[in-house]
Design an enzyme around this catalytic site. Structure first.
Site, mmCIF file in Angstrom:
data_model
loop_
_atom_site.group_PDB
_atom_site.id
_atom_site.type_symbol
_atom_site.label_atom_id
_atom_site.label_comp_id
_atom_site.label_asym_id
_atom_site.label_seq_id
_atom_site.Cartn_x
_atom_site.Cartn_y
_atom_site.Cartn_z
ATOM 1 N N SER A 218 0.865 -1.185 0.000
ATOM 2 C CA SER A 218 0.000 0.000 0.000
ATOM 3 C C SER A 218 0.895 1.226 0.000
ATOM 4 O O SER A 218 2.061 1.150 0.425
ATOM 5 C CB SER A 218 -0.838 -0.005 1.282
ATOM 6 O OG SER A 218 -1.402 1.275 1.505
ATOM 7 N N TYR B 269 -1.001 -1.880 10.294
ATOM 8 C CA TYR B 269 -1.104 -1.921 8.826
ATOM 9 C C TYR B 269 0.210 -1.450 8.204
ATOM 10 O O TYR B 269 0.756 -2.090 7.298
ATOM 11 C CB TYR B 269 -2.270 -1.041 8.372
ATOM 12 C CG TYR B 269 -2.619 -1.158 6.905
ATOM 13 C CD1 TYR B 269 -3.177 -2.319 6.393
ATOM 14 C CD2 TYR B 269 -2.399 -0.095 6.027
ATOM 15 C CE1 TYR B 269 -3.514 -2.421 5.033
ATOM 16 C CE2 TYR B 269 -2.739 -0.188 4.680
ATOM 17 C CZ TYR B 269 -3.295 -1.355 4.199
ATOM 18 O OH TYR B 269 -3.620 -1.465 2.861
HETATM 19 N N1 NAD Z 1 -8.764 -0.824 -1.736
HETATM 20 C C1 NAD Z 1 -7.822 0.063 -1.478
HETATM 21 O O1 NAD Z 1 -8.054 1.294 -1.492
HETATM 22 C C2 NAD Z 1 -6.416 -0.407 -1.174
HETATM 23 C C3 NAD Z 1 -5.390 0.561 -1.066
HETATM 24 C C4 NAD Z 1 -4.088 0.141 -0.785
HETATM 25 C C5 NAD Z 1 -3.822 -1.218 -0.620
HETATM 26 N N2 NAD Z 1 -4.841 -2.123 -0.716
HETATM 27 C C6 NAD Z 1 -4.504 -3.538 -0.499
HETATM 28 O O2 NAD Z 1 -4.986 -4.288 -1.594
HETATM 29 C C7 NAD Z 1 -5.363 -5.597 -1.147
HETATM 30 C C8 NAD Z 1 -6.764 -5.904 -1.640
HETATM 31 O O3 NAD Z 1 -7.640 -4.899 -1.176
HETATM 32 P P1 NAD Z 1 -9.165 -4.842 -1.665
HETATM 33 O O4 NAD Z 1 -9.641 -3.491 -1.311
HETATM 34 O O5 NAD Z 1 -9.262 -5.362 -3.048
HETATM 35 O O6 NAD Z 1 -9.818 -5.892 -0.632
HETATM 36 P P2 NAD Z 1 -11.312 -6.453 -0.535
HETATM 37 O O7 NAD Z 1 -11.698 -6.342 0.892
HETATM 38 O O8 NAD Z 1 -12.208 -5.866 -1.575
HETATM 39 O O9 NAD Z 1 -11.085 -7.987 -0.878
HETATM 40 C C9 NAD Z 1 -10.266 -8.775 -0.057
HETATM 41 C C10 NAD Z 1 -10.681 -10.228 -0.192
HETATM 42 O O10 NAD Z 1 -9.817 -10.989 0.666
HETATM 43 C C11 NAD Z 1 -10.609 -11.961 1.340
HETATM 44 N N3 NAD Z 1 -9.991 -12.358 2.605
HETATM 45 C C12 NAD Z 1 -9.967 -11.644 3.763
HETATM 46 N N4 NAD Z 1 -9.365 -12.362 4.725
HETATM 47 C C13 NAD Z 1 -8.992 -13.542 4.156
HETATM 48 C C14 NAD Z 1 -8.345 -14.715 4.646
HETATM 49 N N5 NAD Z 1 -7.945 -14.822 5.929
HETATM 50 N N6 NAD Z 1 -8.121 -15.742 3.790
HETATM 51 C C15 NAD Z 1 -8.529 -15.663 2.483
HETATM 52 N N7 NAD Z 1 -9.155 -14.595 1.977
HETATM 53 C C16 NAD Z 1 -9.395 -13.543 2.809
HETATM 54 C C17 NAD Z 1 -11.951 -11.255 1.559
HETATM 55 O O11 NAD Z 1 -13.003 -12.188 1.811
HETATM 56 C C18 NAD Z 1 -12.125 -10.475 0.261
HETATM 57 O O12 NAD Z 1 -12.812 -11.231 -0.707
HETATM 58 C C19 NAD Z 1 -5.209 -5.593 0.369
HETATM 59 O O13 NAD Z 1 -3.997 -6.219 0.705
HETATM 60 C C20 NAD Z 1 -5.188 -4.112 0.729
HETATM 61 O O14 NAD Z 1 -4.439 -3.857 1.894
HETATM 62 C C21 NAD Z 1 -6.115 -1.753 -0.995
#
Ligand code: NAD
Length: 270
Positions: A144, A156
């Site tokens: 991130s 985080y």
């Molecule tokens: N969305 C953002 O703005 C953003 C920004 C920076 C970084 N990120 C990073 O990107 C990645 C994805 O984010 P996103 O927003 O697409 O997430 P999201 O919440 O939309 O999707 C995450 C998925 O991971 C699954 N999950 C959660 N815990 C789990 C576990 N223990 N085992 C297996 N699956 C599990 C959830 O059920 C979900 O389907 C993350 O690592 C997040 O930190 C996201």
């Protein structure tokens, strides 16, 4: 020629958000995908969607924080597709309870470490032997912009910063096996979860927006390229998974519209 023809990809968290969009793009480029996901409902729906469009996908119900569950997921991927070329470690996130260190519950720290940092370690631990057997591969870890700088979420930040050095170490350790490891540091991505959390009446449109809503609106003005879609990150993942990025290993691509790169001062009306 498709960029990932006949490649096999293992994507964590691919029932939703960034990883689901990435799974769909990888399939469109010729890959077969393992949807490694905790939530059965969204995992099955992603598998159905990809297969209905003519792709080859398997949903494997997995808790990425558990060693035995990850081993089973990797075994199931190999049993179905016979090899492994790409690991996309994307499951992750932060908790509201990720508060200043002296006030944080230890359970919050452990949960965040296990989800964001133990998990990529476990997929590499079980997946790399198969990549070595396949003669090489690409590992893509999702960090991130908050892993590139300090923030108000210590657990985080620690995990996302850790992913960046872990990625560099994977690059060094497995170069002899033709395995590249890179990371993506997204800014603010409009996933279904983010839309639900931030783009509701109470948060953005309230007569007196909350401090969090005001900060978000200011960030949008200062760093307009820092807000993107899951598909924007999927496109970068495709680049890192394919031969197009063959000169890159150990890198973290900051897909954050400059938020971790330059400082701008807000001079508009509050
Ligand atoms: N969305 C953002 O703005 C953003 C920004 C920076 C970084 N990120 C990073 O990107 C990645 C994805 O984010 P996103 O927003 O697409 O997430 P999201 O919440 O939309 O999707 C995450 C998925 O991971 C699954 N999950 C959660 N815990 C789990 C576990 N223990 N085992 C297996 N699956 C599990 C959830 O059920 C979900 O389907 C993350 O690592 C997040 O930190 C996201």
């Amino acid at each position: 020629m498709a960029k990932l023809q006949d490649k096999v990809a293992f994507l964590t968290g691919a029932g939703a958000g960034i990883a689901k969009a990435t799974a769909k793009l990888f399939v469109a480029e010729g890959a077969k995908v393992a949807i490694v996901e905790l939530n059965r409902e969204v995992g099955e729906a992603a598998e159905r969607e990809i297969c209905a469009a003519g792709g080859d996908a398997i949903f494997i119900e997995t808790d990425v924080t558990k060693d035995d569950s990850m081993k089973r997921a990797m075994d199931a991927t190999i049993a179905r597709f016979g090899k492994l070329d790409i690991i996309f470690n994307c499951a992750g996130g932060s908790l509201q309870e990720d508060v200043p260190v002296h006030e944080m519950d230890l359970a919050v720290w452990h949960h965040t470490i296990n989800l964001n940092l133990l998990h990529p370690f476990l997929s590499c631990r079980h997946g790399i032997p198969h990549m070595i057997k396949a003669g090489g591969g690409a590992i893509i870890n999702v960090t991130s912009h908050l892993g590139l700088m300090g923030s108000m979420k210590p657990a985080y930040a620690a995990t996302k910063g850790g992913i960046i050095s872990f990625t560099k170490t994977l690059a060094a350790q497995y170069v002899a096996h033709n395995i590249r490891a890179n990371a993506i540091a997204p800014g603010s991505i409009r996933t279904e979860r983010q839309i639900k959390r931030y783009e509701n009446k109470d948060f953005m449109l309230a007569e007196k927006p909350s401090p969090a809503a005001r900060t978000r609106m200011k960030m949008q003005k200062l760093y307009p390229f820092s807000h993107g879609s899951s598909e924007d990150i999927a496109a970068i993942a495709l680049f890192l998974a394919s031969n197009d990025s063959r000169m890159l290993t150990g890198s973290t691509l900051a897909a954050d519209g400059g938020r971790s790169t330059y400082l701008k001062i807000y001079d508009g009306d509050d």
